[in-house]
Write an enzyme that holds these catalytic residues in place. Structure first.
Site, PDB file in Angstrom:
ATOM      1  N   ASP A  17     -72.216 -34.169 -85.432  1.00  0.00           N
ATOM      2  CA  ASP A  17     -71.062 -34.969 -85.154  1.00  0.00           C
ATOM      3  C   ASP A  17     -71.167 -35.996 -86.547  1.00  0.00           C
ATOM      4  OD1 ASP A  17     -69.867 -36.726 -83.668  1.00  0.00           O
ATOM      5  OD2 ASP A  17     -71.574 -37.221 -81.841  1.00  0.00           O
ATOM      6  N   HIS A  34     -64.417 -33.765 -92.048  1.00  0.00           N
ATOM      7  CA  HIS A  34     -64.213 -32.213 -91.559  1.00  0.00           C
ATOM      8  C   HIS A  34     -64.318 -31.868 -92.435  1.00  0.00           C
ATOM      9  CE1 HIS A  34     -63.688 -33.669 -87.548  1.00  0.00           C
ATOM     10  NE2 HIS A  34     -62.342 -34.086 -87.598  1.00  0.00           N
ATOM     11  N   LEU A 128     -80.021 -13.104 -89.334  1.00  0.00           N
ATOM     12  CA  LEU A 128     -79.439 -14.505 -88.587  1.00  0.00           C
ATOM     13  C   LEU A 128     -78.395 -14.198 -87.660  1.00  0.00           C
ATOM     14  CD1 LEU A 128     -79.977 -17.674 -88.669  1.00  0.00           C
ATOM     15  CD2 LEU A 128     -78.645 -18.099 -90.360  1.00  0.00           C
TER      16      LEU A 128
HETATM   17  C1  FPP Z   1     -67.131 -33.795 -85.061  1.00  0.00           C
HETATM   18  O1  FPP Z   1     -66.929 -34.897 -85.710  1.00  0.00           O
HETATM   19  C2  FPP Z   1     -67.515 -32.650 -86.202  1.00  0.00           C
HETATM   20  C3  FPP Z   1     -65.747 -31.988 -85.428  1.00  0.00           C
HETATM   21  C4  FPP Z   1     -65.697 -31.954 -83.932  1.00  0.00           C
HETATM   22  C5  FPP Z   1     -66.061 -31.256 -86.161  1.00  0.00           C
HETATM   23  C6  FPP Z   1     -67.346 -30.490 -86.827  1.00  0.00           C
HETATM   24  C7  FPP Z   1     -66.076 -28.916 -87.835  1.00  0.00           C
HETATM   25  C8  FPP Z   1     -66.766 -28.889 -88.626  1.00  0.00           C
HETATM   26  C9  FPP Z   1     -68.531 -29.373 -89.703  1.00  0.00           C
HETATM   27  C10 FPP Z   1     -66.288 -27.690 -90.138  1.00  0.00           C
HETATM   28  C11 FPP Z   1     -66.531 -26.401 -89.791  1.00  0.00           C
HETATM   29  C12 FPP Z   1     -67.678 -25.940 -89.033  1.00  0.00           C
HETATM   30  C13 FPP Z   1     -66.846 -24.328 -89.601  1.00  0.00           C
HETATM   31  C14 FPP Z   1     -68.144 -24.005 -87.802  1.00  0.00           C
HETATM   32  C15 FPP Z   1     -67.480 -23.647 -90.834  1.00  0.00           C
HETATM   33  P1  FPP Z   1     -66.417 -36.368 -84.827  1.00  0.00           P
HETATM   34  O2  FPP Z   1     -64.855 -35.756 -85.758  1.00  0.00           O
HETATM   35  O3  FPP Z   1     -66.132 -36.350 -83.780  1.00  0.00           O
HETATM   36  O4  FPP Z   1     -67.095 -37.576 -85.611  1.00  0.00           O
HETATM   37  P2  FPP Z   1     -66.803 -39.252 -84.969  1.00  0.00           P
HETATM   38  O5  FPP Z   1     -67.909 -38.466 -84.550  1.00  0.00           O
HETATM   39  O6  FPP Z   1     -67.417 -39.676 -86.730  1.00  0.00           O
HETATM   40  O7  FPP Z   1     -65.871 -39.162 -84.998  1.00  0.00           O
END
Ligand code: FPP
Length: 241
Positions: A17, A34, A128
């Site tokens: 997050d 992201h 893993l």
């Molecule tokens: C939450 O941050 C994150 C996500 C919804 C996306 C997570 C995805 C990745 C890290 C990309 C790639 C993943 C893989 C497995 C290759 P948020 O957008 O909710 O952040 P915020 O709370 O600050 O708005």
């Protein structure tokens, strides 16, 4: 100096997050965050393997995330596709099994086709298990299991067989995480302290660890702090010792 970690969890799960906040704080759009988050994924996978963690699951996209703007959703799907394509040789090299858990009906067809190829290709890898929770929610998972049980009952009735008795073991085996041990430790980054519809059945006795660090900044030393914290927990599973 970190204390010696003697009790390594079998299954660590991470609610990644804070990508959006990280990007906004730097004056960029959310997809920039992201993208940066993918580097943290790579670092976490590398460290999990190094530490002998057997299962690493990552909450990459929730069912609720479909409600985000189209541009962010399609950007995230492209990012996942690119990450799987780019890391495919790494899975072979480091003996990593890739598994995707989530509602595949909602995912783009080309991503599902790619993932199914890589899942088949890596099925025998055993250092893993990297489990990407994609289009996942805990309630969806539980509903799916309930529907499967309903079908089992209908089939049994049609064949004149007794209704299978529903106990915890049977229900656990009907979840989409069948065969994967419950997470020992769930880490959530970015200071939020909630479970957000994640692994609701599986997390019944999971240790929770919350850190203020935003996901794109999460590195080995942050992972270590979580492992150290886990190492110092006393797990009693509701019993006295
Ligand atoms: C939450 O941050 C994150 C996500 C919804 C996306 C997570 C995805 C990745 C890290 C990309 C790639 C993943 C893989 C497995 C290759 P948020 O957008 O909710 O952040 P915020 O709370 O600050 O708005």
């Amino acid at each position: 100096m970190t204390s010696e970690i003697t009790n390594i969890p079998t299954h660590v799960s991470i609610i990644m997050d804070g990508n959006g906040r990280w990007a906004c704080s730097k004056g960029h759009d959310r997809l920039f965050g992201h993208n940066a988050g993918v580097e943290s994924v790579k670092a976490a996978v590398e460290y999990a393997r190094e530490k002998g963690i057997r299962y690493l699951s990552l909450f990459a996209f929730s069912e609720e995330n479909w409600g985000r703007p189209d541009e962010e959703v399609s950007g995230l799907m492209d990012l996942m596709t690119k990450a799987v394509v780019n890391e495919r040789p790494t899975f072979a090299k480091y003996d990593i099994r890739l598994r995707i858990i989530g509602n595949r009906e909602q995912l783009p067809d080309d991503l599902v086709a790619l993932v199914e190829e890589v899942e088949a290709e890596t099925i025998s890898n055993s250092s893993l298990d990297l489990i990407i929770m994609l289009s996942y929610s805990g309630r969806w998972d539980i509903l799916e299991a309930a529907r499967r049980y309903g079908k089992m009952c209908a089939n049994a009735t049609n064949e004149g067989l007794p209704i299978p008795f529903l106990d915890q073991d049977l229900f656990t085996g009907l979840l989409n995480t069948d065969g994967i041990p419950d997470p020992d430790l769930i880490i959530r980054t970015s200071g939020e302290q909630r479970i957000s519809n994640y692994m609701l059945w599986q997390a019944a006795y999971t240790e929770l660890y919350f850190t203020e660090v935003l996901w794109p900044d999460f590195r080995k030393n942050d992972f270590d702090k979580a492992l150290e914290s886990f190492n110092n927990r006393q797990r009693r599973f509701g019993k006295l010792k």
